[in-house]
Write a protein that holds these residues in place. Structure first.
Motif, PDB file in Angstrom:
ATOM      1  N   ALA A   1      -4.584  -4.915  10.963  1.00  0.00           N
ATOM      2  CA  ALA A   1      -4.119  -6.254  10.809  1.00  0.00           C
ATOM      3  C   ALA A   1      -3.937  -6.545   9.513  1.00  0.00           C
ATOM      4  N   HIS A   2      -4.535  -6.077   8.569  1.00  0.00           N
ATOM      5  CA  HIS A   2      -4.194  -6.461   7.114  1.00  0.00           C
ATOM      6  C   HIS A   2      -2.852  -5.822   6.672  1.00  0.00           C
TER       7      HIS A   2
ATOM      8  N   GLU B   1       0.861  -1.216   0.092  1.00  0.00           N
ATOM      9  CA  GLU B   1      -0.108   0.004   0.136  1.00  0.00           C
ATOM     10  C   GLU B   1       0.987   1.236   0.018  1.00  0.00           C
ATOM     11  N   LEU B   2       0.414   2.203  -0.639  1.00  0.00           N
ATOM     12  CA  LEU B   2       1.371   3.504  -0.621  1.00  0.00           C
ATOM     13  C   LEU B   2       1.549   4.013   0.789  1.00  0.00           C
TER      14      LEU B   2
ATOM     15  N   VAL C   1      -6.655  -2.467  -2.610  1.00  0.00           N
ATOM     16  CA  VAL C   1      -5.692  -3.281  -2.079  1.00  0.00           C
ATOM     17  C   VAL C   1      -5.740  -3.774  -0.797  1.00  0.00           C
ATOM     18  N   SER C   2      -6.352  -3.129   0.232  1.00  0.00           N
ATOM     19  CA  SER C   2      -6.555  -3.585   1.470  1.00  0.00           C
ATOM     20  C   SER C   2      -7.583  -4.536   1.506  1.00  0.00           C
ATOM     21  N   PHE C   3      -8.698  -4.572   0.696  1.00  0.00           N
ATOM     22  CA  PHE C   3      -9.595  -5.654   0.588  1.00  0.00           C
ATOM     23  C   PHE C   3      -9.141  -7.047   0.162  1.00  0.00           C
ATOM     24  N   ARG C   4      -7.806  -6.989  -0.660  1.00  0.00           N
ATOM     25  CA  ARG C   4      -7.577  -8.061  -1.168  1.00  0.00           C
ATOM     26  C   ARG C   4      -6.356  -8.641  -0.251  1.00  0.00           C
ATOM     27  N   ARG C   5      -5.853  -7.830   0.774  1.00  0.00           N
ATOM     28  CA  ARG C   5      -4.947  -8.230   1.890  1.00  0.00           C
ATOM     29  C   ARG C   5      -5.811  -8.496   3.044  1.00  0.00           C
ATOM     30  N   ALA C   6      -7.255  -8.525   3.013  1.00  0.00           N
ATOM     31  CA  ALA C   6      -8.033  -8.827   4.196  1.00  0.00           C
ATOM     32  C   ALA C   6      -8.309 -10.184   4.436  1.00  0.00           C
TER      33      ALA C   6
ATOM     34  N   VAL D   1      -5.712   6.807  -0.593  1.00  0.00           N
ATOM     35  CA  VAL D   1      -7.064   5.809  -0.030  1.00  0.00           C
ATOM     36  C   VAL D   1      -7.640   5.263  -1.402  1.00  0.00           C
ATOM     37  N   ARG D   2      -7.518   5.928  -2.474  1.00  0.00           N
ATOM     38  CA  ARG D   2      -8.156   5.311  -3.586  1.00  0.00           C
ATOM     39  C   ARG D   2      -7.374   4.372  -4.036  1.00  0.00           C
ATOM     40  N   HIS D   3      -6.311   4.336  -3.784  1.00  0.00           N
ATOM     41  CA  HIS D   3      -5.237   3.114  -4.356  1.00  0.00           C
ATOM     42  C   HIS D   3      -5.412   2.031  -3.387  1.00  0.00           C
ATOM     43  N   ASP D   4      -5.268   2.344  -2.137  1.00  0.00           N
ATOM     44  CA  ASP D   4      -4.950   1.559  -0.980  1.00  0.00           C
ATOM     45  C   ASP D   4      -6.223   0.644  -0.374  1.00  0.00           C
ATOM     46  N   GLY D   5      -7.292   1.428  -0.522  1.00  0.00           N
ATOM     47  CA  GLY D   5      -8.486   0.730  -0.270  1.00  0.00           C
ATOM     48  C   GLY D   5      -8.819  -0.547  -1.058  1.00  0.00           C
TER      49      GLY D   5
END
Length: 265
Positions: free
Chosen positions: A167-168, A44-45, A224-229, A218-222
């Motif tokens: 956690a993610h 994530e950025l 990405v976060s769901f895929r790391r969740a 946020v537009r990039h990391d959001g």
């Protein structure tokens, strides 16, 4: 006549195609949400080098995300299960506190409910304490700490540990260490508020972020976060690896897009 299950599946398929189109993702593209992607493989950025200004603006966007998408609700609902007659003040530590917005909400809840609390926010990023302090009234009495939670040795014992959207950011092995630390450190219980790995939630977030034009991080990391969740089976595996008794754990789905793990002792 089509069965309701087939109609539901068709509707979900059409919705996903529409969301992919709105986010600019080709309809034939398929991201694998069956397995959690390692943060090392998909960075994530926000976790990289950036200026204080970018970090601050990103955290302010995240606060708006949490407010609009009801991100505080699971943690506050869990804290409301605290019974009266507990030791006062209750020492609550927020691990990975970011800009401190969750602790500000907890402070408001405690004042409203008449619960005496001592609040500590800690984060590895040195920018976090600065952003949190600048965004928080001094009268709140919240303490901001920069450092590694696993090395944290507070003067006052910790009663409750909370964590939100942290956690993610961790590899599985680090999550196991965190769970063991929380289990050994929190006298009353702990609560992890994080994302549920879901293509629908990921694409829906991406659409909202694109329309609202939150900070580029946020537009990039959001998404990405769901895929790391996580999914429930991920948490069951991680809890077992950390030797946390399963019968004492609650794993709850909260819409939109949250999967939360709680433990009362």
């Amino acid at each position: 006549m089509q069965s309701s299950a087939k109609i539901h599946l068709r509707t979900q398929t059409l919705l996903l195609q529409a969301l992919r189109w709105m986010t600019g993702l080709p309809s034939e593209a398929r991201l694998d949400f069956n397995h959690r992607v390692s943060p090392h493989q998909l960075p994530e950025l926000m976790d990289g080098d950036c200026s204080y200004e970018d970090f601050c603006d990103c955290l302010r966007s995240l606060e708006q995300v949490n407010r609009w998408l009801l991100g505080y609700r699971p943690t506050l609902a869990w804290l409301k299960r605290l019974s009266h007659g507990l030791p006062h003040p209750i020492h609550i530590v927020d691990v990975g506190c970011g800009g401190g917005d969750l602790l500000r909400k907890i402070a408001d809840w405690a004042a409203k409910e008449g619960v005496a609390v001592q609040l500590t926010g800690m984060d590895l990023n040195p920018y976090s304490a600065r952003v949190a302090a600048d965004s928080t009234p001094q009268k709140s009495g919240i303490t901001w700490v920069t450092g590694d939670a696993l090395a944290y040795r507070p003067d006052k014992p910790v009663d409750v540990i909370v964590s939100s959207l942290m956690a993610h950011h961790l590899e599985d092995s680090d999550i196991v260490l965190l769970l063991r630390w929380m289990e050994a450190t929190a006298r009353l219980g702990w609560f992890i508020n994080d994302l549920e790995r879901s293509e629908h939630a990921c694409l829906m977030f991406a659409c909202i972020a694109k329309v609202v034009r939150w900070h580029p991080f946020v537009r990039h990391d959001g998404p990405v976060s769901f895929r790391r969740a996580f999914r429930k089976e991920d948490w069951i595996h991680l809890l077992a690896a950390a030797d946390v008794p399963q019968e004492a754990i609650t794993i709850e789905h909260w819409r939109p897009g949250r999967l939360c793990v709680g433990r009362w002792k």
